[in-house]
Each structure stands twice: as structure tokens, then as C-alpha cells.
Design a protein around this motif. Structure first.
Motif, mmCIF file in Angstrom:
data_model
loop_
_atom_site.group_PDB
_atom_site.id
_atom_site.type_symbol
_atom_site.label_atom_id
_atom_site.label_comp_id
_atom_site.label_asym_id
_atom_site.label_seq_id
_atom_site.Cartn_x
_atom_site.Cartn_y
_atom_site.Cartn_z
ATOM 1 N N LEU A 361 0.870 -1.184 0.000
ATOM 2 C CA LEU A 361 0.000 0.000 0.000
ATOM 3 C C LEU A 361 0.898 1.223 0.000
ATOM 4 C CD1 LEU A 361 -2.455 -1.192 2.793
ATOM 5 C CD2 LEU A 361 -3.017 -1.000 0.364
ATOM 6 N N VAL A 362 0.589 2.184 -0.835
ATOM 7 C CA VAL A 362 1.392 3.412 -0.893
ATOM 8 C C VAL A 362 0.497 4.588 -0.506
ATOM 9 C CG1 VAL A 362 2.866 4.871 -2.335
ATOM 10 C CG2 VAL A 362 2.720 2.417 -2.809
ATOM 11 N N PHE A 363 0.961 5.392 0.441
ATOM 12 C CA PHE A 363 0.185 6.547 0.902
ATOM 13 C C PHE A 363 0.955 7.835 0.636
ATOM 14 C CE2 PHE A 363 -0.881 2.965 3.568
ATOM 15 C CZ PHE A 363 -2.267 3.014 3.614
ATOM 16 N N LYS A 364 0.199 8.887 0.413
ATOM 17 C CA LYS A 364 0.808 10.212 0.357
ATOM 18 C C LYS A 364 -0.176 11.174 1.015
ATOM 19 C CE LYS A 364 3.472 13.213 -2.490
ATOM 20 N NZ LYS A 364 3.862 13.701 -3.766
ATOM 21 N N ASP A 365 0.318 11.989 1.903
ATOM 22 C CA ASP A 365 -0.539 12.949 2.614
ATOM 23 C C ASP A 365 -1.792 12.266 3.186
ATOM 24 O OD1 ASP A 365 1.266 14.865 1.820
ATOM 25 O OD2 ASP A 365 0.153 15.303 -0.018
ATOM 26 N N ASP A 366 -1.583 11.128 3.783
ATOM 27 C CA ASP A 366 -2.685 10.376 4.423
ATOM 28 C C ASP A 366 -3.767 9.917 3.447
ATOM 29 O OD1 ASP A 366 -1.582 10.317 6.946
ATOM 30 O OD2 ASP A 366 -2.401 12.279 7.464
ATOM 31 N N GLN A 367 -3.416 9.877 2.173
ATOM 32 C CA GLN A 367 -4.354 9.302 1.191
ATOM 33 C C GLN A 367 -3.692 8.086 0.550
ATOM 34 O OE1 GLN A 367 -5.093 12.399 -1.627
ATOM 35 N NE2 GLN A 367 -6.081 13.691 -0.121
ATOM 36 N N LEU A 368 -4.503 7.113 0.200
ATOM 37 C CA LEU A 368 -3.971 5.971 -0.538
ATOM 38 C C LEU A 368 -3.719 6.434 -1.975
ATOM 39 C CD1 LEU A 368 -3.460 2.864 -0.301
ATOM 40 C CD2 LEU A 368 -5.711 2.557 -1.324
ATOM 41 N N VAL A 369 -2.510 6.173 -2.497
ATOM 42 C CA VAL A 369 -2.217 6.554 -3.892
ATOM 43 C C VAL A 369 -1.832 5.339 -4.751
ATOM 44 C CG1 VAL A 369 -1.575 8.968 -3.438
ATOM 45 C CG2 VAL A 369 0.176 7.178 -3.269
ATOM 46 N N GLY A 370 -1.588 4.205 -4.096
ATOM 47 C CA GLY A 370 -1.239 3.020 -4.872
ATOM 48 C C GLY A 370 -1.433 1.751 -4.061
#
Ligand SMILES: Cc1cc2nc3c(=O)[nH]c(=O)nc-3n(C[C@H](O)[C@H](O)[C@H](O)COP(=O)(O)OP(=O)(O)OC[C@H]3O[C@@H](n4cnc5c(N)ncnc54)[C@H](O)[C@@H]3O)c2cc1C
Length: 434
Positions: A361-370
């Protein structure tokens, strides 16, 4: 001259999706659907199953003549468009026939890209893009024969698996350092590579074919590393490129694909483009990119069709989030959104070697992005929606990471979190699962 209100070129996912969107608003406007192929509409995603023999070529069609008739569609197979005149709103077919349109959709998809290998044009080789290609390749399958596949992308690996299952000895040649570079990171790719090796498919990475020669029913490929491979069958699967050659002189702006805005409009008034042929804004960045996946073709086709009939419900295109599912040798894999991490990303990975399981799981700024997985319990559709909706997971992220599959499947193990630079943000832990 044939005159039509809506002219759709290409009868695959993007074309059919536009057709449905148009017919929701305009049930009667004259609509013509043309394709260069001589059969009813079908999905290229079915071709691996035609190749394996799991699906009969007669049973692959997305629409039959009756359903096209019921939507008042003038369906014209075997009609290759060779020129578009945007100023006079006309297209020319290979037969010389001209057709006049009021609104035109270009949904011509992508064609196999031929690599620069000296002599390739002169030797018999296969590609896998059309139903005809799959039927031809299937008829080339023989026990105790050898095959070389150029390219370890999705199509190359689909072909390699089916050739191996038919009893052939298969070698895959890939120029990059991993299989499926567009879909998985190195760790996941290594697992997929291992499954192929265990099933007798040899994959040569960081290798290129330089020159090819044919003699006595054999093809000999000289490799950049110095050796050579001889095989009875050569399959070329080194990527695809948008089919745009017929647009020369049309005024339609083309970069790698046809440049479109957020309503799938091209640079020429009255002409839209959608699907593998279109180059539209990305989801993570505004620059225009190609996205050759089925869900994207369906969405772009729908938006183009809605805009062609001024449907007030149209919401502009947010950009493509790639979603791929892939089955190989009894395993299932998927990838959605960002595969490789960039600055500011956090990664949660879980690997269970004994179950041949991988999950990222990839997150950025507390959002899932991948998200990606092999034999994972994650639902690719839900991951896709979380990414598309930019769902804020800040408060629940830890819980989400501990149990993204909502308790489905066996206990989890070897979970680890990493930052984008690869350093561990926490040591591997044993999860108790749920
Ligand atoms: C073997 C294989 C497996 C795949 N697996 C997956 C998968 O698992 N998941 C996924 O998301 N995607 C997959 N894809 C990709 C997916 O099939 C495409 O993204 C999708 O089909 C694109 O739809 P499209 O309508 O844009 O174009 P296409 O499906 O390429 O259709 C284009 C149509 O236009 C017609 N055409 C082209 N040029 C002309 C012309 N000049 N005149 C008239 N007609 C023309 C063609 O004959 C065809 O009917 C796979 C593709 C292949 C080949």
C-alpha cells in the motif's frame, strides 16, 4: 455519400462505451460504428483465453448484430479509415468510400510496437492484439517446439504462459531489469519471475535482441550479450502505440497519442478521441499521458459520448488511475495507481513467502495513492475507489493498514513500513491478523 450524425471509429471498449452514452440521450440520431476488423465487437482482454483454448473465438463478442440493431446502429465491419478531413467533416475509407459526419469519435486504440531488431520485417513473427492474431498464434502452438517471446510486459507474459502450457520450451527476452515493469515493483516482479521459472519459462533480463534471421522453419535471434536463441516461433510483445497514422493532414493534434482535453475533445471542432489512442491528463499530474487499460477506455469513451450529446450529467475527466489485474500459473495479481514511490510517500508492505503472497500500500498525505498485490485479499476495485476519491485516511490509516482486507483471508505476517527512500520506518512485525 453516406451521411451520419455520429461516426464512431473503433468498435472496442471506448467506441462501445461512447455509443451507450450517446444512446442514453439521443435514441434516434443516425449513428455509424466502423471497424477495420471483419467481426463483431470484442474485447482484446479475452485474447489470452482464446490463445489458451479456454475460450472459443466464436464466443468472445461484446455485442451481437441484434443488440446493435436494437440501438439503431449502422455497424460497418471491414472498413478501415485512412484519412480524416476535419474541415469538411469527412472521412475516407480504404475502399475509397467517403463518409460525412456531424460528430466524430476516434477510438482506434493501439497497435503493437515493433522493436528495432535488424531483419524483423523479413521473418515470420506473431503479435497479440486482435482476434485474428490470437487464432493464428494458437494454430502455431505445437508440442516439443520452441518459442522466443520479446518483451516481458502483460502481453508477453500472457503469451509465454500459454505457449509453455501447450508444451513448448519458451524463452522471454526483456530489455529492462524486471518483468512487468509498468505494473509491479522489483520485489513483486521477482515473485512473478520465480513462478515463470518454476513452470519452465526462462526469462532473460537486461537483454536485447539485435538481429534476427530465418532459415528452415527456425528463427535465430542474436542477443546483445553475444549469444543467440533459435526457435520455431517468435512472438513480439514490446509494447503498444496509439493508432494515429490515418490522421496525417487532418489538423488533429497528436503527440504520442491524440491530445484531448477533460471532455475528450481534440484540437479540431467536432472530433473527440478516447481510449488507448488518446493522451489525456494524468490523475496524479496534469501533464497528458497515455493510459492503455480497459477501465480507462470505458471511462473516456463514456465521457466523450456524453459530451457529444451535451449530456448535463457529464463530470470532467479526473485523469487515469491505472488498474490492472493479472492471473498467472494459478496466482492472481493486481496493481492500481502509483507503483513506484516518490518523495513524501509512505509504504506498507506485507510478504508471506510460504503463501506466495505479497501486498503493498502506498500513501501520500494520508491518502492511498497506490496498491498492489499477489494472492492478496485486497479488493482492487475498492482500492481504486479509495484512490479516485482521494479518501482521507489520516485517522484510520493504522487500522486500515492492519486490516485492509477487512479480516478476509489468513493471518498476516512480515508486515513492514518503509518511507520512500527505502529506510524502514518500523521493524518488521508479526501481525496477529483478525
Ligand atoms: C492480450 C491483451 C490483454 C489485455 N489485458 C488487459 C487487462 O487485463 N486489463 C486491462 O485493463 N487492459 C488489458 N488490455 C488492454 C485493453 O484491451 C485496452 O486498453 C482496451 O481494449 C482499449 O480499448 P480501445 O477501445 O481504446 O481500443 P482497442 O481495444 O484497441 O480497439 C480499437 C478498435 O479500433 C479499430 N481500428 C483501429 N484503427 C482503425 C481504422 N483506421 N479504421 C477503422 N477501425 C480501426 C480496431 O480494429 C479496434 O476495433 C489487454 C490488451 C491485450 C491485447
Amino acid at each position: 455519400m453516406h451521411h451520419t450524425k455520429y461516426l464512431l471509429i473503433g468498435s472496442s471498449h471506448a467506441g462501445l462505451s461512447a455509443l451507450d452514452a450517446i444512446r442514453l440521450q439521443d435514441k434516434e440520431g443516425a449513428l455509424t460504428l466502423v471497424t477495420q476488423e471483419s467481426c463483431l465487437p470484442y474485447s482484446p482482454t479475452i485474447l489470452p483465453y482464446v490463445l489458451s483454448g479456454q475460450t472459443n473465438p466464436d464466443k468472445v463478442f461484446l455485442r451481437d448484430q441484434q443488440s446493435l440493431d436494437s440501438q439503431s446502429v449502422a455497424f460497418k465491419p471491414g472498413a478501415r479509415v485512412v484519412a480524416v478531413d476535419g474541415r469538411n467533416r469527412q472521412v475516407t475509407l480504404e475502399s475509397g468510400e467517403k463518409m460525412e459526419y456531424e460528430k466524430l469519435l476516434l477510438a482506434t486504440g493501439a497497435a503493437p510496437k515493433r522493436p528495432r531488431v535488424e531483419g524483423l520485417e523479413a521473418v515470420p513473427h506473431h503479435v497479440l492484439r486482435t482476434l485474428e492474431d490470437a487464432v493464428k498464434l494458437r494454430s502455431g502452438l505445437r508440442k516439443d517446439r520452441t518459442a522466443v517471446v520479446l518483451g516481458a510486459g502483460l502481453i508477453g507474459l500472457h503469451a509465454a504462459e500459454n505457449l509453455a502450457k501447450s508444451g513448448m520450451r519458451v524463452v522471454v527476452v526483456e530489455a529492462l531489469s524486471q518483468v512487468l515493469p509498468g505494473y509491479f515493483d522489483e520485489e513483486a516482479s521477482q515473485m512473478i519471475h520465480k513462478a515463470f521459472s518454476e513452470n519452465g519459462v526462462k526469462i532473460l533480463l537486461n537483454e536485447k535482441g539485435l538481429k534476427v534471421k530465418g532459415a528452415d522453419g527456425k528463427t535465430t535471434l542474436s542477443l546483445a550479450s553475444g549469444g543467440s536463441l533459435s526457435a520455431g516461433l517468435l512472438v513480439v510483445a514490446t509494447g503498444v502505440q496509439p493508432r494515429v497514422e490515418f490522421l496525417e493532414g487532418s489538423g488533429v493534434e497528436v503527440d504520442q497519442g491524440i491530445l484531448v482535453d477533460e471532455r475528450m475533445r481534440t484540437s479540431v471542432s467536432g472530433i473527440w478521441a478516447a481510449g488507448d489512442v488518446a493522451q489525456a491528463r494524468g490523475f496524479f499530474e496534469p501533464s497528458k499521458i497515455l493510459s492503455a487499460t480497459l477501465p480507462n477506455a470505458v471511462e473516456q469513451g463514456r465521457l466523450a459520448g456524453m459530451d457529444m450529446v451535451d449530456d448535463p450529467a457529464l463530470k470532467v475527466y479526473p485523469g487515469a488511475v491505472n488498474l490492472n489485474t493479472y492471473k498467472f500459473f494459478g496466482h492472481r495479481a493486481f496493481s492500481v495507481g502509483m507503483i513506484r514511490t516518490e518523495k513524501g510517500c509512505e509504504v506498507e508492505k506485507e510478504i508471506v513467502p510460504e503463501n506466495f503472497k505479497y501486498q503493498k500500500l502506498v500513501f501520500k498525505d494520508d491518502q492511498l495513492v497506490g496498491a498492489s498485490g499477489i494472492n492478496s485479499d485486497l479488493d482492487p476495485g475498492i482500492m481504486y475507489q479509495l484512490i479516485r476519491r482521494k479518501a482521507y485516511l489520516g485517522d484510520v490509516k493504522a487500522r486500515f493498514c492492519a486490516s485492509p482486507g477487512e479480516g478476509r483471508g489468513p493471518p498476516r505476517r512480515a508486515r513492514r513500513g518503509t518511507r520512500h527512500d527505502g529506510s524502514a520506518s518500523q521493524p518488521p512485525v508479526e501481525s496477529t491478523g483478525r
